[in-house]
Design a protein around this motif. Structure first.
Motif, PDB file in Angstrom:
ATOM      1  N   VAL A 192       0.836  -1.211   0.000  1.00 37.88           N
ATOM      2  CA  VAL A 192       0.000   0.000   0.000  1.00 37.88           C
ATOM      3  C   VAL A 192       0.865   1.253   0.000  1.00 37.88           C
ATOM      4  N   ALA A 193       2.095   1.156   0.489  1.00 36.00           N
ATOM      5  CA  ALA A 193       3.004   2.309   0.502  1.00 36.00           C
ATOM      6  C   ALA A 193       3.621   2.571  -0.865  1.00 36.00           C
ATOM      7  N   PHE A 233      -7.139 -34.831   0.746  1.00 36.55           N
ATOM      8  CA  PHE A 233      -6.122 -34.494   1.741  1.00 36.55           C
ATOM      9  C   PHE A 233      -6.738 -34.174   3.106  1.00 36.55           C
ATOM     10  N   GLY A 234      -8.064 -33.985   3.119  1.00 34.84           N
ATOM     11  CA  GLY A 234      -8.727 -33.567   4.348  1.00 34.84           C
ATOM     12  C   GLY A 234      -8.533 -32.102   4.665  1.00 34.84           C
ATOM     13  N   LEU A 235      -8.267 -31.302   3.632  1.00 30.23           N
ATOM     14  CA  LEU A 235      -8.065 -29.871   3.848  1.00 30.23           C
ATOM     15  C   LEU A 235      -9.414 -29.150   3.916  1.00 30.23           C
ATOM     16  N   PRO A 236      -9.643 -28.310   4.910  1.00 33.48           N
ATOM     17  CA  PRO A 236     -10.913 -27.583   5.011  1.00 33.48           C
ATOM     18  C   PRO A 236     -11.100 -26.553   3.905  1.00 33.48           C
ATOM     19  N   THR A 237     -10.038 -26.249   3.185  1.00 29.64           N
ATOM     20  CA  THR A 237     -10.116 -25.276   2.087  1.00 29.64           C
ATOM     21  C   THR A 237     -10.721 -25.870   0.816  1.00 29.64           C
ATOM     22  N   ALA A 238     -11.009 -27.175   0.806  1.00 28.35           N
ATOM     23  CA  ALA A 238     -11.521 -27.824  -0.405  1.00 28.35           C
ATOM     24  C   ALA A 238     -12.755 -27.119  -0.952  1.00 28.35           C
ATOM     25  N   GLU A 239     -13.639 -26.675  -0.069  1.00 26.20           N
ATOM     26  CA  GLU A 239     -14.874 -26.011  -0.490  1.00 26.20           C
ATOM     27  C   GLU A 239     -14.863 -24.516  -0.181  1.00 26.20           C
ATOM     28  N   LYS A 240     -13.700 -23.990   0.132  1.00 20.78           N
ATOM     29  CA  LYS A 240     -13.626 -22.580   0.510  1.00 20.78           C
ATOM     30  C   LYS A 240     -13.892 -21.680  -0.691  1.00 20.78           C
ATOM     31  N   PRO A 241     -14.787 -20.698  -0.559  1.00 18.10           N
ATOM     32  CA  PRO A 241     -14.993 -19.761  -1.665  1.00 18.10           C
ATOM     33  C   PRO A 241     -13.710 -18.987  -1.970  1.00 18.10           C
ATOM     34  N   ALA A 242     -13.551 -18.602  -3.218  1.00 17.76           N
ATOM     35  CA  ALA A 242     -12.394 -17.788  -3.591  1.00 17.76           C
ATOM     36  C   ALA A 242     -12.394 -16.501  -2.772  1.00 17.76           C
ATOM     37  N   SER A 243     -11.224 -16.091  -2.332  1.00 17.34           N
ATOM     38  CA  SER A 243     -11.129 -14.895  -1.495  1.00 17.34           C
ATOM     39  C   SER A 243      -9.862 -14.119  -1.828  1.00 17.34           C
ATOM     40  N   PRO A 244      -9.861 -13.431  -2.966  1.00 18.07           N
ATOM     41  CA  PRO A 244      -8.681 -12.639  -3.327  1.00 18.07           C
ATOM     42  C   PRO A 244      -8.487 -11.477  -2.367  1.00 18.07           C
ATOM     43  N   CYS A 245      -7.371 -10.794  -2.491  1.00 15.87           N
ATOM     44  CA  CYS A 245      -7.048  -9.723  -1.555  1.00 15.87           C
ATOM     45  C   CYS A 245      -8.104  -8.622  -1.598  1.00 15.87           C
ATOM     46  N   LEU A 246      -8.202  -7.890  -0.508  1.00 13.35           N
ATOM     47  CA  LEU A 246      -9.239  -6.869  -0.388  1.00 13.35           C
ATOM     48  C   LEU A 246      -9.104  -5.775  -1.444  1.00 13.35           C
ATOM     49  N   ALA A 247      -7.896  -5.531  -1.930  1.00 16.23           N
ATOM     50  CA  ALA A 247      -7.714  -4.484  -2.937  1.00 16.23           C
ATOM     51  C   ALA A 247      -8.440  -4.805  -4.231  1.00 16.23           C
ATOM     52  N   SER A 248      -8.732  -6.084  -4.464  1.00 16.99           N
ATOM     53  CA  SER A 248      -9.441  -6.463  -5.685  1.00 16.99           C
ATOM     54  C   SER A 248     -10.873  -5.948  -5.698  1.00 16.99           C
ATOM     55  N   ARG A 249     -11.346  -5.448  -4.562  1.00 21.48           N
ATOM     56  CA  ARG A 249     -12.717  -4.901  -4.491  1.00 21.48           C
ATOM     57  C   ARG A 249     -12.795  -3.469  -5.012  1.00 21.48           C
ATOM     58  N   PHE A 250     -11.651  -2.832  -5.226  1.00 22.55           N
ATOM     59  CA  PHE A 250     -11.652  -1.420  -5.618  1.00 22.55           C
ATOM     60  C   PHE A 250     -11.751  -1.280  -7.136  1.00 22.55           C
ATOM     61  N   ALA A 251     -12.643  -0.423  -7.591  1.00 23.65           N
ATOM     62  CA  ALA A 251     -12.703  -0.108  -9.018  1.00 23.65           C
ATOM     63  C   ALA A 251     -11.378   0.524  -9.427  1.00 23.65           C
ATOM     64  N   TYR A 252     -10.897   0.161 -10.613  1.00 16.61           N
ATOM     65  CA  TYR A 252      -9.646   0.746 -11.095  1.00 16.61           C
ATOM     66  C   TYR A 252      -9.741   2.266 -11.060  1.00 16.61           C
ATOM     67  N   VAL A 283      -9.783   4.057  -8.272  1.00 14.26           N
ATOM     68  CA  VAL A 283     -10.104   4.424  -6.889  1.00 14.26           C
ATOM     69  C   VAL A 283      -8.887   4.077  -6.033  1.00 14.26           C
ATOM     70  N   ARG A 284      -8.337   5.052  -5.382  1.00  8.59           N
ATOM     71  CA  ARG A 284      -7.073   4.861  -4.670  1.00  8.59           C
ATOM     72  C   ARG A 284      -7.219   3.845  -3.539  1.00  8.59           C
ATOM     73  N   VAL A 285      -6.229   2.958  -3.435  1.00 14.21           N
ATOM     74  CA  VAL A 285      -6.212   1.946  -2.374  1.00 14.21           C
ATOM     75  C   VAL A 285      -5.485   2.537  -1.171  1.00 14.21           C
ATOM     76  N   THR A 286      -6.173   2.606  -0.054  1.00 15.43           N
ATOM     77  CA  THR A 286      -5.597   3.124   1.185  1.00 15.43           C
ATOM     78  C   THR A 286      -5.870   2.132   2.311  1.00 15.43           C
ATOM     79  N   PRO A 287      -5.085   2.193   3.390  1.00 16.91           N
ATOM     80  CA  PRO A 287      -5.381   1.319   4.534  1.00 16.91           C
ATOM     81  C   PRO A 287      -6.795   1.528   5.069  1.00 16.91           C
ATOM     82  N   GLU A 288      -7.244   2.803   5.072  1.00 12.83           N
ATOM     83  CA  GLU A 288      -8.579   3.097   5.573  1.00 12.83           C
ATOM     84  C   GLU A 288      -9.651   2.489   4.658  1.00 12.83           C
ATOM     85  N   GLY A 289      -9.419   2.579   3.356  1.00 18.13           N
ATOM     86  CA  GLY A 289     -10.369   2.007   2.409  1.00 18.13           C
ATOM     87  C   GLY A 289     -10.434   0.498   2.497  1.00 18.13           C
TER      88      GLY A 289
END
Length: 279
Positions: A87-88, A167-186, A188-194
């Motif tokens: 972010v810096a 493998f018995g991994l609990p992530t087998a059915e885990k929904p995709a969860s990309p980083c929070l910055a992927s929620r920002f429209a191109y 729109v500045r990415v800040t820690p507060e945002g």
């Protein structure tokens, strides 16, 4: 040339051979489906010579960090966390379409000294499906010689989920969860507060029973994506949702009628299609 394996278990055997041939590895481990599977396979083949490393920054939701730590501890993996400061970086924060390139550049800048001290290869959980998607981070990995063994043996996301279940991994059915910055429209500045605002917005939706979702940040506008079959339920709770998201600083709260879809922000990267009705 050795023929490519086709069946998922044949691919897993090829992956095991490739990992066993490495001396030491550092696995970029976020706790998602792919990186968790890769960390499990690396541990299976290399034991303590496999180090799973989780990058901690405002871009990683706290619930994801907690889950990644808990899984690594439960499975007995060699695991550590490191701070990253993408972010810096101005090139990251301005949020152009190459944001992911600068995120991965920061990650590899942090991982390289760790790998160098261990004489280890850096591994990422890129799968075969990712190679056909818009992922600027792949360029950063290629520039650094980072290895993607899941893609190398042509494992798809669906196959990784099936093998994770074996493998018995609990992530087998885990929904995709990309980083929070992927929620920002191109743009729109990415800040820690945002990032904290997005995390709070999605936590609110989860507290209301929505497990698969995205809250997209368009500046003053929050655009909520839930699966099509959950839109009616979201509308029914619109007062709670609107009040909660407005309290986080959004002026307008919307529900996307097209429903949840991964990578929806990338739609703006192609030329718009304008339909003109016939007169």
């Amino acid at each position: 040339m050795r023929p490519q394996p086709h069946a998922p278990h044949d691919k897993k055997e090829a992956l095991d051979r490739a990992l066993a041939a490495l001396r030491d590895v550092v696995v970029a481990y976020s706790g998602g489906v792919d990186s968790a599977f890769l960390a499990a396979c690396a541990h299976e083949n290399l034991g303590r010579r496999a180090l799973a490393v989780t990058a901690v920054s405002p871009s990683l939701a706290r619930r994801e960090l907690d889950a990644a730590r808990a899984l690594a501890a439960k499975r007995g993996w060699n695991h550590m966390t490191v701070g990253t400061h993408e972010v810096a970086r101005e090139a990251y924060a301005r949020n152009d379409s190459d944001r992911c390139y600068w995120c991965k550049t920061e990650l590899f800048d942090v991982l390289e000294p760790i790998a160098r001290d261990r004489n280890a290869a850096i591994l990422v959980g890129t799968n075969l499906d990712d190679l056909g998607d818009f992922r600027p981070g792949l360029k950063a990995a290629a520039e650094r010689g980072v290895q993607a063994p899941l893609a190398d043996v042509r494992l798809t996301k669906e196959e990784i989920r099936a093998l994770s279940e074996d493998f018995g991994l609990p992530t087998a059915e885990k929904p995709a969860s990309p980083c929070l910055a992927s929620r920002f429209a191109y743009g729109v500045r990415v800040t820690p507060e945002g990032l904290r605002r997005i995390e709070g917005a999605e936590d609110l939706l989860r507290s209301l029973g929505f497990d698969v979702l995205r809250v997209r940040d368009h500046g003053d506008i929050a655009r909520i994506e839930v699966p099509s079959e959950a839109i009616e339920a979201a509308v029914a709770r619109r007062a709670e949702i609107s009040e909660g998201l407005r309290s986080l600083g959004f002026r307008y709260v919307t529900i996307d009628l097209d429903g949840f879809r991964s990578g929806s922000m990338n739609a703006v990267l192609s030329a718009p299609t304008i339909g003109v009705p016939e007169l």
